[in-house]
Design a protein around this motif. Structure first.
Motif, mmCIF file in Angstrom:
data_model
loop_
_atom_site.group_PDB
_atom_site.id
_atom_site.type_symbol
_atom_site.label_atom_id
_atom_site.label_comp_id
_atom_site.label_asym_id
_atom_site.label_seq_id
_atom_site.Cartn_x
_atom_site.Cartn_y
_atom_site.Cartn_z
ATOM 1 N N ASP B 19 0.527 -0.757 -0.450
ATOM 2 C CA ASP B 19 0.421 0.204 -0.093
ATOM 3 C C ASP B 19 0.870 1.359 -0.360
ATOM 4 O O ASP B 19 1.600 1.672 0.954
ATOM 5 C CB ASP B 19 -0.640 0.212 1.343
ATOM 6 C CG ASP B 19 -2.185 0.980 1.360
ATOM 7 O OD1 ASP B 19 -2.378 1.003 -0.089
ATOM 8 O OD2 ASP B 19 -1.812 1.386 2.031
ATOM 9 N N SER B 45 16.716 7.517 6.184
ATOM 10 C CA SER B 45 15.416 7.807 7.034
ATOM 11 C C SER B 45 14.427 6.739 6.059
ATOM 12 O O SER B 45 15.110 7.159 4.460
ATOM 13 C CB SER B 45 14.752 8.985 7.176
ATOM 14 O OG SER B 45 13.173 8.825 7.869
ATOM 15 N N GLY B 46 13.685 6.112 5.993
ATOM 16 C CA GLY B 46 12.974 5.376 4.921
ATOM 17 C C GLY B 46 13.743 4.203 4.259
ATOM 18 O O GLY B 46 13.399 3.658 3.958
ATOM 19 N N GLY B 48 14.312 2.087 6.186
ATOM 20 C CA GLY B 48 13.628 0.275 6.566
ATOM 21 C C GLY B 48 14.190 -0.509 7.502
ATOM 22 O O GLY B 48 14.048 -1.654 7.909
ATOM 23 N N LYS B 49 14.611 0.281 8.987
ATOM 24 C CA LYS B 49 14.951 -0.313 9.756
ATOM 25 C C LYS B 49 14.381 -0.285 10.947
ATOM 26 O O LYS B 49 14.058 -1.303 11.479
ATOM 27 C CB LYS B 49 16.106 1.507 10.552
ATOM 28 C CG LYS B 49 17.270 2.241 9.985
ATOM 29 C CD LYS B 49 17.877 3.086 10.481
ATOM 30 C CE LYS B 49 17.201 4.058 10.710
ATOM 31 N NZ LYS B 49 16.799 4.609 9.882
ATOM 32 N N SER B 50 12.805 0.850 11.122
ATOM 33 C CA SER B 50 11.587 -0.072 11.553
ATOM 34 C C SER B 50 11.479 -1.329 11.800
ATOM 35 O O SER B 50 10.788 -1.490 12.680
ATOM 36 C CB SER B 50 10.521 1.578 12.044
ATOM 37 O OG SER B 50 11.743 2.506 12.489
ATOM 38 N N THR B 51 11.274 -0.783 10.292
ATOM 39 C CA THR B 51 10.639 -2.076 9.580
ATOM 40 C C THR B 51 11.497 -3.580 9.916
ATOM 41 O O THR B 51 10.514 -4.367 10.639
ATOM 42 C CB THR B 51 10.157 -1.966 8.513
ATOM 43 O OG1 THR B 51 9.810 -0.959 8.065
ATOM 44 C CG2 THR B 51 9.434 -3.194 7.211
ATOM 45 N N HIS B 206 19.567 7.443 15.056
ATOM 46 C CA HIS B 206 20.699 7.853 14.066
ATOM 47 C C HIS B 206 21.674 8.527 14.904
ATOM 48 O O HIS B 206 22.378 9.518 14.122
ATOM 49 C CB HIS B 206 19.377 9.235 13.298
ATOM 50 C CG HIS B 206 18.195 8.729 12.934
ATOM 51 N ND1 HIS B 206 16.813 9.428 13.063
ATOM 52 C CD2 HIS B 206 18.463 7.949 11.516
ATOM 53 C CE1 HIS B 206 16.178 8.348 11.810
ATOM 54 N NE2 HIS B 206 17.548 8.074 10.550
#
Ligand SMILES: Nc1ncnc2c1ncn2[C@@H]1O[C@H](COP(=O)(O)OP(=O)(O)OP(=O)(O)O)[C@@H](O)[C@H]1O
Ligand SMILES: [Mg+2]
Lengths: 410, 233
Positions: B19, B45-46, B48-51, B206
């Motif tokens: 999505d 940022s973006g 995919g670390k958190s994912t 970060h």
């Protein structure tokens, strides 16, 4: 005992959200209160009218049903048939050999009381004044055992009738209209033109004017004389069983003993019972709807709690609470609200019942016939809790499905 | 640092988002984390670390490839088993503290341990005080969590992550909104946990200082590992 952490969390939510808890509980309070009250009203009145019914009619009655006349000649005899209009026979409606039948009935283990009765149309006269009514020939002591007639005696006594062939107990309405008292004489005439002067040995007042204005009681043999019948004539046999609600079952058993018509009170009073059932259903439906509305209160409050606590739910799941723990936490909250609400509802219901029972309705009813019925209290409690559980389950299940990742990403 | 015990590993881990359009957010991620290691995940940022962290945490199960914790395959386990595993073996620290506001700090720390049910209530309380003490906020123990400063709340969250002595502690930008002094406290605590107690720390950050002083840094770019920078200590 170790208190589960789920319970701990549920209680903390409840305590920190007193207002919402109270609002949800109040919904249940109203629901349960109204449910209890309306059903007590319905049940109290039902019991009362049933009691009224059993004041002078038995659980089961045995009598000879009307017979239709048959053609005089059977059609297969080869002769010309005589055509007649079938109609009720003029045969006497007496029960043959009632003593034997009565003693057989009395031997049945489930028969509490069984008595014989002779009834006839009676005219009460004093001077030129005449009243129409019904005379009943009975054994007064047995009759009292069945119908508690003694309770309604306002003058004279029941005992004076037993063995007194000339004695009569009349309704207060008859006594008033003819201006008669105990020990006065009353002239009773039957439709068979038998006239007897009888001595009033008692006056009863049942509260039901139809009865009080018409019915009188005397010994069986006196009644038999009024209809010019011998000592074996009996018009009805009355039977009481231990459990009026199952009368049809006993009636079916009694029917095996005799060819005469065995009719239980439910058949006799089918119309009254149907009305009563309709009223009960109506009350039940209305009060149940109110309870359902109350459940929506719980549903709403719990849904909003869960929406607000979605972060907390995510953190709990992240730290190892499974979906079923989350369901337990919120179901517990619903149950606490439901429990508080149900308790208060029982109190509100009790207050309403107490108030209602002090309202005087007058007539034979007296104070409104409403009572504290433990069964109804239990039913209201169970229903109140059940409905909150149902209302709580759906939001709780939604909470259990919260995906913590989705929350943490925001 | 050879022959160390592997506590967590992934094999060709990949993940898609559908999505608004299908795209591969994690691509062929394979790495190992060792017992007692202080590991940082960095990247733009973006990237995919958190994912990735959510996949490692067992909370996100919609990925391909395999995840092992303690040499046991985690991929494909039932969600209730995963919840029990998280409770026992994984501690979380989020950027936005996420304490339960109506409970005291102490209770917040205690909740995962009460859930675990290994210790009595009294023992759990004692352990919670102990953890709060390590993080220097024992005095705040009985205050409601909502009445603490951001830095204090973060430290309560760390204490909560430590309460069950989990084998792995995962954090997403644990110092993201702390001042440098508080960040230093958190950093020192992590080092101590990893090196003295042998627990593994996997932290997304970060903060360059933070990653530089960790044992190892894995860098992500566009969902791929681009470096396994190893410190030579
Ligand atoms: N639920 C989602 N649906 C679709 N795409 C998503 C979703 N969550 C994240 N993404 C996309 O996946 C990519 C990786 O996101 P992720 O949050 O892992 O990045 P990150 O490395 O943690 O970044 P940051 O340093 O900003 O926190 C981003 O391009 C992001 O837009
Ligand atoms: Mg991120």
């Amino acid at each position: 005992m170790k208190k589960s952490i789920n319970t701990d969390i549920a209680f903390t939510h409840i305590i920190t959200r007193k207002r919402q808890t109270l609002v949800a509980a109040l919904g249940v309070t109203i629901g349960v209160g109204v449910y209890l009250f309306m059903n007590s009203l319905s049940s109290g009145f039902g019991t009362f009218s049933k009691g009224e019914m059993f004041k002078n009619s038995p659980h089961i009655k045995i009598y000879k049903a009307d017979e239709l006349s048959l053609p005089l000649i059977s059609s297969d005899s080869g002769h010309k048939a005589v055509i007649i209009n079938p109609q009720i026979t003029t045969n006497s409606k007496k029960i043959i050999n009632p003593e034997e039948l009565l003693s057989r009935i009395k031997q049945q283990p489930y028969v509490v009381n069984a008595i014989a009765q002779v009834s006839f149309d009676a005219f009460y006269n004093r001077g030129k004044a005449q009243l129409r009514g019904n005379g009943y020939g009975i054994n007064i002591l047995e009759y009292d055992a069945m119908f508690k007639t003694g309770k309604y005696i306002v003058a004279g006594s029941l005992n004076r009738l037993s063995g007194n062939l000339n004695g009569i107990i009349i309704g207060s309405g008859i006594a008033e209209k003819l201006n008669l008292g105990v020990n006065d004489n009353i002239t009773v005439t039957s439709s068979y033109n038998v006239v007897k002067v009888m001595k009033i040995v008692g006056i009863y007042s049942s509260g039901n004017s139809l009865t009080d204005n018409a019915k009188s009681y005397m010994n069986i043999s006196a009644a038999q004389q009024f209809i010019k019948e011998g000592p074996s004539y009996v018009s009805d046999i009355f039977i009481n069983v231990p459990d009026a609600d199952n009368s049809e079952k006993y009636a079916a058993m009694l029917q095996h003993l005799t060819a005469y018509k065995v009719e239980d009170w439910k058949t006799t009073n089918a119309d009254v019972l149907a009305t009563e059932k309709t009223r009960g259903t109506l009350m039940g439906a209305i009060s149940l709807s109110i309870l359902v509305v109350a459940a929506f209160g719980i549903y709403n409050i719990l849904s909003s709690t869960i929406a607000q606590k979605i972060n907390d739910i995510a953190i709990l799941k992240a730290t190892g609470f499974a979906g079923k723990d989350v369901i337990r936490i919120f179901l517990m909250e619903a149950l606490i609200m439901g429990f508080i609400g149900t308790l208060m509802g029982l109190m509100v219901g009790s207050i309403l019942i107490a108030i209602m029972s002090t309202i005087y309705m007058g007539g034979p009813v007296g104070y409104f016939p409403i009572h504290f019925e433990p069964a109804l209290f239990a039913k209201s409690t169970v229903l109140g809790l059940f409905i909150t559980l149902c209302a709580g389950y759906f939001p709780a299940r939604k909470a259990a499905k919260v995906d913590p990742v989705e929350i943490f990403r925001k | 640092m050879k022959n160390r015990e592997v506590i967590l590993s992934t094999r060709s881990l990949g993940k898609y988002f559908y999505d608004p359009i299908k795209f591969k957010v994690l691509d062929n991620i394979s790495f190992e984390a060792y017992k007692g290691e202080f590991l940082t995940l960095v990247g733009k940022s973006g990237s995919g670390k958190s994912t990735l962290l959510y996949c490692l945490s067992t909370m996100d199960t919609s990925y391909e490839g395999e995840l092992f914790i303690n040499n046991e395959i985690i991929t494909g386990k039932k969600i209730n088993e995963l919840a029990a595993l998280r409770n026992k073996s994984i501690g979380f620290i989020f950027q936005f503290h996420y304490l339960l506001p109506e409970f005291t700090c102490l209770k917040n720390v205690m909740i995962p341990a009460l859930k675990l049910g290994k210790y009595s209530y009294k023992e759990v309380e004692e352990r919670a005080y102990n953890k709060l003490d390590i993080l220097g906020i024992k005095e705040q123990a009985l205050k409601p969590a909502s009445k603490l400063s951001g830095g204090q709340q973060q430290r309560v969250a760390i204490a909560r992550a430590l309460i069950n002595d989990p084998a792995i502690i995962m954090c997403d930008e644990p110092t993201g909104n702390l001042d440098s002094k508080n960040a230093q406290i958190v950093f020192d605590t992590f080092k101590q946990i990893a090196h003295e107690f042998g627990q593994t720390i996997i932290a997304v950050t970060h903060d360059n200082d933070f990653s530089q002083s960790s044992d190892r840094t894995i860098e992500l770019a566009d969902g791929k590992i681009i470096s396994h920078e190893k410190k030579n200590n």
